[in-house]
Design a protein around this motif. Structure first.
Motif, PDB file in Angstrom:
ATOM      1  N   VAL A  36      42.931  24.667 -63.583  1.00  0.00           N
ATOM      2  CA  VAL A  36      42.518  25.637 -62.921  1.00  0.00           C
ATOM      3  C   VAL A  36      44.274  25.925 -62.432  1.00  0.00           C
ATOM      4  CG1 VAL A  36      42.443  26.139 -60.204  1.00  0.00           C
ATOM      5  CG2 VAL A  36      40.757  24.855 -61.790  1.00  0.00           C
ATOM      6  N   LEU A  37      45.022  25.304 -62.121  1.00  0.00           N
ATOM      7  CA  LEU A  37      46.867  25.201 -61.992  1.00  0.00           C
ATOM      8  C   LEU A  37      47.064  26.181 -63.495  1.00  0.00           C
ATOM      9  CD1 LEU A  37      47.739  22.126 -60.166  1.00  0.00           C
ATOM     10  CD2 LEU A  37      47.570  24.289 -58.975  1.00  0.00           C
ATOM     11  N   GLU A  38      47.060  26.259 -63.973  1.00  0.00           N
ATOM     12  CA  GLU A  38      47.108  26.649 -65.525  1.00  0.00           C
ATOM     13  C   GLU A  38      47.185  28.457 -66.046  1.00  0.00           C
ATOM     14  OE1 GLU A  38      46.689  23.619 -68.502  1.00  0.00           O
ATOM     15  OE2 GLU A  38      47.674  22.492 -67.389  1.00  0.00           O
ATOM     16  N   SER A  39      45.622  28.127 -64.846  1.00  0.00           N
ATOM     17  CA  SER A  39      44.710  28.792 -65.037  1.00  0.00           C
ATOM     18  C   SER A  39      45.359  30.271 -64.467  1.00  0.00           C
ATOM     19  CB  SER A  39      42.912  29.724 -65.371  1.00  0.00           C
ATOM     20  OG  SER A  39      43.296  29.454 -63.598  1.00  0.00           O
ATOM     21  N   GLY A  40      46.433  30.290 -63.690  1.00  0.00           N
ATOM     22  CA  GLY A  40      46.359  31.218 -62.684  1.00  0.00           C
ATOM     23  C   GLY A  40      45.455  31.780 -61.412  1.00  0.00           C
ATOM     24  N   GLN A  41      44.364  31.216 -61.370  1.00  0.00           N
ATOM     25  CA  GLN A  41      43.229  31.530 -60.268  1.00  0.00           C
ATOM     26  C   GLN A  41      43.163  30.559 -59.889  1.00  0.00           C
ATOM     27  OE1 GLN A  41      42.149  35.182 -61.067  1.00  0.00           O
ATOM     28  NE2 GLN A  41      43.915  35.339 -62.657  1.00  0.00           N
ATOM     29  N   SER A  45      36.813  31.597 -58.206  1.00  0.00           N
ATOM     30  CA  SER A  45      36.555  32.572 -59.328  1.00  0.00           C
ATOM     31  C   SER A  45      35.527  31.801 -60.366  1.00  0.00           C
ATOM     32  CB  SER A  45      37.585  31.914 -60.456  1.00  0.00           C
ATOM     33  OG  SER A  45      37.910  29.946 -60.428  1.00  0.00           O
ATOM     34  N   ASP A  46      35.540  31.639 -61.816  1.00  0.00           N
ATOM     35  CA  ASP A  46      34.100  31.736 -62.489  1.00  0.00           C
ATOM     36  C   ASP A  46      34.140  29.628 -62.484  1.00  0.00           C
ATOM     37  OD1 ASP A  46      35.921  30.943 -63.876  1.00  0.00           O
ATOM     38  OD2 ASP A  46      35.679  31.229 -65.875  1.00  0.00           O
ATOM     39  N   SER A 253      37.383  27.846 -52.964  1.00  0.00           N
ATOM     40  CA  SER A 253      38.261  28.023 -54.017  1.00  0.00           C
ATOM     41  C   SER A 253      38.328  26.974 -55.060  1.00  0.00           C
ATOM     42  CB  SER A 253      40.267  27.161 -53.175  1.00  0.00           C
ATOM     43  OG  SER A 253      40.218  25.835 -53.947  1.00  0.00           O
ATOM     44  N   SER A 254      38.662  27.852 -56.438  1.00  0.00           N
ATOM     45  CA  SER A 254      38.525  27.345 -58.024  1.00  0.00           C
ATOM     46  C   SER A 254      39.501  25.738 -57.997  1.00  0.00           C
ATOM     47  CB  SER A 254      38.706  28.417 -58.911  1.00  0.00           C
ATOM     48  OG  SER A 254      40.646  28.513 -59.044  1.00  0.00           O
ATOM     49  N   LEU A 255      40.190  25.630 -57.157  1.00  0.00           N
ATOM     50  CA  LEU A 255      40.340  23.850 -56.894  1.00  0.00           C
ATOM     51  C   LEU A 255      39.705  23.370 -56.320  1.00  0.00           C
ATOM     52  CD1 LEU A 255      44.455  25.305 -56.084  1.00  0.00           C
ATOM     53  CD2 LEU A 255      43.459  23.823 -57.714  1.00  0.00           C
ATOM     54  N   THR A 256      39.092  23.322 -55.632  1.00  0.00           N
ATOM     55  CA  THR A 256      38.255  22.590 -55.072  1.00  0.00           C
ATOM     56  C   THR A 256      37.086  22.606 -55.876  1.00  0.00           C
ATOM     57  OG1 THR A 256      37.605  24.144 -53.085  1.00  0.00           O
ATOM     58  CG2 THR A 256      39.352  22.338 -53.010  1.00  0.00           C
ATOM     59  N   ALA A 257      36.263  23.636 -55.735  1.00  0.00           N
ATOM     60  CA  ALA A 257      35.570  23.825 -57.278  1.00  0.00           C
ATOM     61  C   ALA A 257      35.606  22.495 -58.368  1.00  0.00           C
ATOM     62  CB  ALA A 257      34.736  25.305 -57.334  1.00  0.00           C
ATOM     63  N   ALA A 258      36.947  22.797 -58.958  1.00  0.00           N
ATOM     64  CA  ALA A 258      36.961  22.193 -59.718  1.00  0.00           C
ATOM     65  C   ALA A 258      37.068  19.801 -59.778  1.00  0.00           C
ATOM     66  CB  ALA A 258      38.644  22.704 -60.387  1.00  0.00           C
TER      67      ALA A 258
END
Length: 384
Positions: A36-41, A45-46, A253-258
């Motif tokens: 996710v960090l690498e995606s920049g989003q 997000s999706d 956030s997508s970070l926590t979702a990951a």
């Protein structure tokens, strides 16, 4: 497991166990966050939407709406159910204060209710007594304490006839099942989960609402993103977007979702490990006089806490903490808190157990040796 518990017993050497609960990670979480960090989003997000689909599939429900925390889940669920100023909400005092703060956040009034001392949960009888005594009951929030499902089957029709909404606070109960062998969240009520740091499934921080209808799902999705209707991808593809109503910054956030997505495939192991640890405590504690184990119904629940009721609780608490054992108290009752003093009422069972309850270390880093150590130390703290 054989644990010496007498006053002259020797406490087994303490292994390199953690003093307090900490998240249990399976090894894939760091790589998931890195992607996710690498995606920049980093916002919604999706990845967040993939996590929502994963939660819904695990529970066997049509939809799940991810939000920033369990408290956000309760707040948005109350709003989606139309609970507002002047409405009375029946809620146990024996819960984390977040449950009550969510009620106040919508302008509603908490009607504190007692619990069954054996389970620390409300019962159908206690709920109906409170509803009958209330002048404007609009909702009931059963708290699934320690992971145990709360069975309100016998009064559901009566509650529905009175237009009383059931909103489950299932912060402790992700993965648990009801007496009808349904997963918590699949019973048809609005259900709120927490995915905080030490919950059964962790996102680091986060929560989810299981809505009853498509309309509720749409309302919660709108509220969690400041009233904005379009997704992040849709907003990026247009020069305009719509704000259709009240909202808050409650998105996950997508970070926590990951992190949650990395955890979900391990739910079978989470269930198995937590049940095994709880039953190990149950066996070890059987030899201690004066200790009553709070029943979480481990055959159906995914236990979140292991709690006992002990005499001289404060003294026992201090002695165990001095020995480096991370005991706690869940929870000081809310009807006795200064913030909620105006709604105080007598709750004899709650007031009794609050002087006795003690949460033992309970997390997936524990070993059988750790449990031996805790129970032996508890026996010594209790004395002859």
């Amino acid at each position: 497991m054989s644990t010496p518990t007498g006053p002259n017993a020797t406490v087994p050497p303490r292994p390199d166990a953690r003093r307090n609960a900490s998240p249990y990670l399976y090894g894939q979480e760091a790589a998931a966050v890195a992607r996710v960090l690498e995606s920049g989003q980093y916002g919604h997000s999706d990845v967040t939407e993939e996590f929502e689909r994963g939660v819904a599939a695990f529970l066997g429900v049509p939809d799940a709406v991810a939000v920033a925390s369990g408290t956000a889940a309760l707040h948005t669920a109350l709003l989606a159910a139309g609970i507002g100023p002047g409405d009375e909400v029946v809620v146990p005092s024996m819960t984390f204060c977040a449950t009550v703060q969510a009620v106040l956040a919508v302008g509603a009034v908490p009607v504190f209710v007692d619990v069954d001392p054996a389970t620390l949960c409300v019962t159908d009888r206690l709920v109906m007594e409170a509803v009958d005594a209330s002048t404007a009951a609009a909702a009931v929030i059963p708290v699934l304490f320690g992971g145990r499902a709360v069975d309100l089957t016998t009064i559901r029709a009566e509650l529905a006839a009175r237009d009383v909404v059931v909103i489950e606070d299932a912060a402790h109960a992700f993965g648990s099942r009801t007496g009808q062998n349904e997963k918590v969240g699949a019973s048809g009520d609005l259900t709120c989960f927490s995915f905080g740091p030490i919950k059964n499934l962790t996102c680091g921080q986060g929560g989810a609402v299981i809505p009853r209808t498509r309309e509720e799902a749409a309302a919660i999705r709108r509220m969690r993103l400041l009233g904005v209707v379009q997704s992040q991808a849709e907003r990026a593809a247009t020069t305009r977007y719509r704000v259709e109503g009240f909202g808050l910054r409650y998105q996950m956030s997508s970070l926590t979702a990951a992190i949650g997505l990395a955890q979900l495939p391990h739910m079978a192991d989470i269930e198995r490990t937590r049940r095994t640890l709880w039953r190990s405590y149950q066996r070890a504690l059987a030899g201690l006089d004066g200790v009553r184990l709070v029943d979480v119904d481990p055959d159906r629940s995914v236990p979140h806490l292991c709690q006992v009721r002990v005499p001289h609780r404060d003294q026992v608490f201090d002695e165990l903490r001095a020995r480096g054992i991370g005991v706690g108290v869940h929870y000081p009752p809310n009807h006795l808190q200064p913030a909620f003093a105006r709604w105080k009422r007598p709750l004899p069972a709650t007031e009794q157990v609050t002087e006795e309850i003690l949460s033992l270390p309970f997390h997936q880093h524990l070993t059988e040796t750790d449990i031996d150590h805790v129970v032996c130390a508890l026996g010594q703290a209790l004395g002859p």
